[in-house]
Write a protein that holds these residues in place. Structure first.
Motif, PDB file in Angstrom:
ATOM      1  N   GLY A  42     -31.727  21.607 -24.666  1.00  0.00           N
ATOM      2  CA  GLY A  42     -31.648  21.447 -23.220  1.00  0.00           C
ATOM      3  C   GLY A  42     -30.684  20.347 -22.816  1.00  0.00           C
ATOM      4  O   GLY A  42     -30.474  19.382 -23.558  1.00  0.00           O
ATOM      5  N   TRP A  43     -30.126  20.495 -21.641  1.00  0.00           N
ATOM      6  CA  TRP A  43     -29.167  19.521 -21.116  1.00  0.00           C
ATOM      7  C   TRP A  43     -29.774  18.122 -21.048  1.00  0.00           C
ATOM      8  O   TRP A  43     -29.178  17.158 -21.522  1.00  0.00           O
ATOM      9  N   ALA A  44     -30.938  17.990 -20.457  1.00  0.00           N
ATOM     10  CA  ALA A  44     -31.570  16.678 -20.277  1.00  0.00           C
ATOM     11  C   ALA A  44     -31.816  15.999 -21.619  1.00  0.00           C
ATOM     12  O   ALA A  44     -31.601  14.787 -21.757  1.00  0.00           O
TER      13      ALA A  44
ATOM     14  N   THR B 230     -18.704  16.582 -25.443  1.00  0.00           N
ATOM     15  CA  THR B 230     -19.740  16.658 -26.458  1.00  0.00           C
ATOM     16  C   THR B 230     -19.139  17.147 -27.764  1.00  0.00           C
ATOM     17  O   THR B 230     -18.004  17.629 -27.791  1.00  0.00           O
ATOM     18  N   ASP B 231     -19.902  17.032 -28.825  1.00  0.00           N
ATOM     19  CA  ASP B 231     -19.439  17.546 -30.117  1.00  0.00           C
ATOM     20  C   ASP B 231     -19.729  19.039 -30.196  1.00  0.00           C
ATOM     21  O   ASP B 231     -20.489  19.599 -29.408  1.00  0.00           O
ATOM     22  N   ALA B 232     -19.125  19.672 -31.178  1.00  0.00           N
ATOM     23  CA  ALA B 232     -19.202  21.126 -31.303  1.00  0.00           C
ATOM     24  C   ALA B 232     -20.620  21.635 -31.548  1.00  0.00           C
ATOM     25  O   ALA B 232     -21.054  22.611 -30.937  1.00  0.00           O
TER      26      ALA B 232
ATOM     27  N   ARG C  88     -25.919  12.689 -26.754  1.00  0.00           N
ATOM     28  CA  ARG C  88     -25.048  13.695 -27.370  1.00  0.00           C
ATOM     29  C   ARG C  88     -24.043  14.275 -26.386  1.00  0.00           C
ATOM     30  O   ARG C  88     -23.141  14.994 -26.779  1.00  0.00           O
ATOM     31  N   ILE C  89     -24.209  13.942 -25.117  1.00  0.00           N
ATOM     32  CA  ILE C  89     -23.277  14.368 -24.072  1.00  0.00           C
ATOM     33  C   ILE C  89     -22.820  13.129 -23.322  1.00  0.00           C
ATOM     34  O   ILE C  89     -23.626  12.291 -22.952  1.00  0.00           O
ATOM     35  N   SER C  90     -21.526  13.057 -23.096  1.00  0.00           N
ATOM     36  CA  SER C  90     -20.965  12.054 -22.205  1.00  0.00           C
ATOM     37  C   SER C  90     -20.579  12.804 -20.934  1.00  0.00           C
ATOM     38  O   SER C  90     -19.754  13.721 -20.979  1.00  0.00           O
TER      39      SER C  90
ATOM     40  N   VAL D  25     -14.310  20.232 -12.982  1.00  0.00           N
ATOM     41  CA  VAL D  25     -14.884  19.557 -14.154  1.00  0.00           C
ATOM     42  C   VAL D  25     -14.033  19.877 -15.372  1.00  0.00           C
ATOM     43  O   VAL D  25     -13.649  21.025 -15.578  1.00  0.00           O
ATOM     44  N   GLU D  26     -13.764  18.863 -16.145  1.00  0.00           N
ATOM     45  CA  GLU D  26     -13.102  19.086 -17.429  1.00  0.00           C
ATOM     46  C   GLU D  26     -14.170  19.030 -18.510  1.00  0.00           C
ATOM     47  O   GLU D  26     -14.850  18.015 -18.660  1.00  0.00           O
ATOM     48  N   LEU D  27     -14.334  20.125 -19.222  1.00  0.00           N
ATOM     49  CA  LEU D  27     -15.285  20.236 -20.322  1.00  0.00           C
ATOM     50  C   LEU D  27     -14.505  20.101 -21.619  1.00  0.00           C
ATOM     51  O   LEU D  27     -13.598  20.891 -21.883  1.00  0.00           O
ATOM     52  N   ARG D  28     -14.868  19.098 -22.409  1.00  0.00           N
ATOM     53  CA  ARG D  28     -14.160  18.805 -23.655  1.00  0.00           C
ATOM     54  C   ARG D  28     -15.100  18.915 -24.845  1.00  0.00           C
ATOM     55  O   ARG D  28     -16.185  18.331 -24.835  1.00  0.00           O
ATOM     56  N   VAL D  29     -14.651  19.647 -25.854  1.00  0.00           N
ATOM     57  CA  VAL D  29     -15.362  19.725 -27.130  1.00  0.00           C
ATOM     58  C   VAL D  29     -14.315  19.454 -28.209  1.00  0.00           C
ATOM     59  O   VAL D  29     -13.739  20.380 -28.795  1.00  0.00           O
ATOM     60  N   PRO D  30     -14.009  18.173 -28.423  1.00  0.00           N
ATOM     61  CA  PRO D  30     -12.957  17.835 -29.379  1.00  0.00           C
ATOM     62  C   PRO D  30     -13.395  18.097 -30.816  1.00  0.00           C
ATOM     63  O   PRO D  30     -14.586  17.984 -31.108  1.00  0.00           O
ATOM     64  N   PRO D  31     -12.490  18.437 -31.677  1.00  0.00           N
ATOM     65  CA  PRO D  31     -11.053  18.647 -31.467  1.00  0.00           C
ATOM     66  C   PRO D  31     -10.710  20.090 -31.134  1.00  0.00           C
ATOM     67  O   PRO D  31      -9.548  20.492 -31.226  1.00  0.00           O
ATOM     68  N   TYR D  32     -11.685  20.865 -30.725  1.00  0.00           N
ATOM     69  CA  TYR D  32     -11.505  22.305 -30.606  1.00  0.00           C
ATOM     70  C   TYR D  32     -10.901  22.804 -29.301  1.00  0.00           C
ATOM     71  O   TYR D  32     -10.017  23.645 -29.308  1.00  0.00           O
ATOM     72  N   VAL D  33     -11.424  22.310 -28.172  1.00  0.00           N
ATOM     73  CA  VAL D  33     -11.019  22.923 -26.911  1.00  0.00           C
ATOM     74  C   VAL D  33     -11.375  22.010 -25.734  1.00  0.00           C
ATOM     75  O   VAL D  33     -12.306  21.213 -25.817  1.00  0.00           O
TER      76      VAL D  33
END
Length: 93
Positions: free
Chosen positions: A68-70, A54-56, A77-79, A25-33
């Protein structure tokens, strides 16, 4: 955003990847990491089949358990795409 906020995002995402090592899985929190995590088939080329972005602020809320995730998925807020992209079993940190 301030330096402390950026550091908190980077450190928490990297801690997540250390706690749940893998490359499926690639976890992305742009533009940070962006990190690869979660055990399973390794992705090496092109667009990964399992992506979470997702955003920071949302990430930090997921990490500390105040969101919560759900709920975050339902609110958009999560793709998350791919069969391994549900990280709910690994959160909060």
């Amino acid at each position: 955003m301030d330096k402390e906020f950026a550091a908190a995002v980077r450190e928490s995402v990297r801690a997540f990847a250390a706690k749940i090592p893998g490359r499926s899985v690639e976890l992305r929190v742009p533009p940070y990491v962006a990190v690869q995590c979660v055990p399973g088939p390794r992705h090496t080329r092109g667009t990964p089949p399992n992506i979470v972005e997702t955003d920071a602020a949302t990430w930090l809320a997921l990490a500390d358990g105040s969101l919560g995730w759900a709920e975050a998925v339902a609110d958009g807020r999560i793709s998350a795409s791919g069969p391994r992209s549900d990280l709910s079993g690994y959160l909060p940190l």
